[in-house]
Design a protein around this motif. Structure first.
Motif: not given
Length: 218
Positions: A122-127, A167-172
């Protein structure tokens, strides 16, 4: 998260819901895969009935394993279609569980406190994943457990349409264990990381990318 981004993300996962369980580690339809997740959850969670918040619960496969183990489960997902499938899965198994439609980064559970917060992939999907980690930690009772199943995916970048929507994801593309440890350490009394990439039963196939679980006591 802006309203436009939240709508785009919700639409993405609503569309994905129909085929979501086709992935071996999502649907847990194969006996060895289901058994592997059941065993691991038993190792990560405290013994005895616990109140578990499954954030980004998807179609509820892990939630169902937890309920079968005697835990009291609340699942939250932004996608109403995912939640519908989770509820149907519980109904079909004759199990009780509560499923809510809402932002997994800030679940709509009010002032409730839980013994465990579980998040898988989940965390990779969070802005703003760091804000979400703080939120989840604040929902735990003293001595509660945060269980984060994550990885850095070999197919990073293949979900460009999702990244564009968010938009830009920190952990894309996933988050390396070192980066997640650095984010969780200020919130935790203790934590450990276990490699999961070497257990093909968990994924229904051998994998070569980074996969792990971070288990923290808050």
């Amino acid at each position: 998260m802006t309203g436009e981004a939240e709508t785009a993300i919700r639409d993405f996962w609503d569309e994905a819901a129909e085929a979501f369980d086709d992935e071996p580690d999502h649907g847990l339809r194969a006996g060895p895969t289901r058994a592997a997740w059941r065993q691991r959850l038993g190792e990560w969670l405290p013994a005895g009935p616990a109140d578990v918040l499954d954030v980004g619960c998807g179609t509820g496969s892990l939630s169902l394993l937890l309920a079968e183990a005697g835990h009291r489960v609340t699942g939250v997902d932004l996608s109403a279609r995912m939640v519908e499938r989770a509820r149907a899965k519980f109904d079909g198994a004759g199990r009780r569980g509560r499923f809510l439609v809402g932002d997994a980064a800030s679940p709509p559970t009010g002032d409730e406190r839980f013994d465990v917060v579980l998040a898988r992939h989940l965390v990779w999907t969070l802005p703003d994943p760091v804000a979400a980690l703080r939120d989840w930690s604040g929902r735990l009772r003293d001595g509660g457990t945060l269980v984060l199943v994550e990885g850095r995916w070999a197919a990073a970048g293949s979900e460009a349409s999702y990244a564009d929507a968010a938009a830009d994801l920190p952990w894309d593309g996933g988050v390396a264990a070192g980066d997640l440890v650095a984010a969780v350490r200020p919130l935790a009394r203790e934590l450990r990381v276990e490699d999961l990439g070497g257990d093909p039963d968990l994924w229904g196939r051998p994998v070569t990318d980074e996969r792990y679980v971070l288990v923290a006591t808050v």
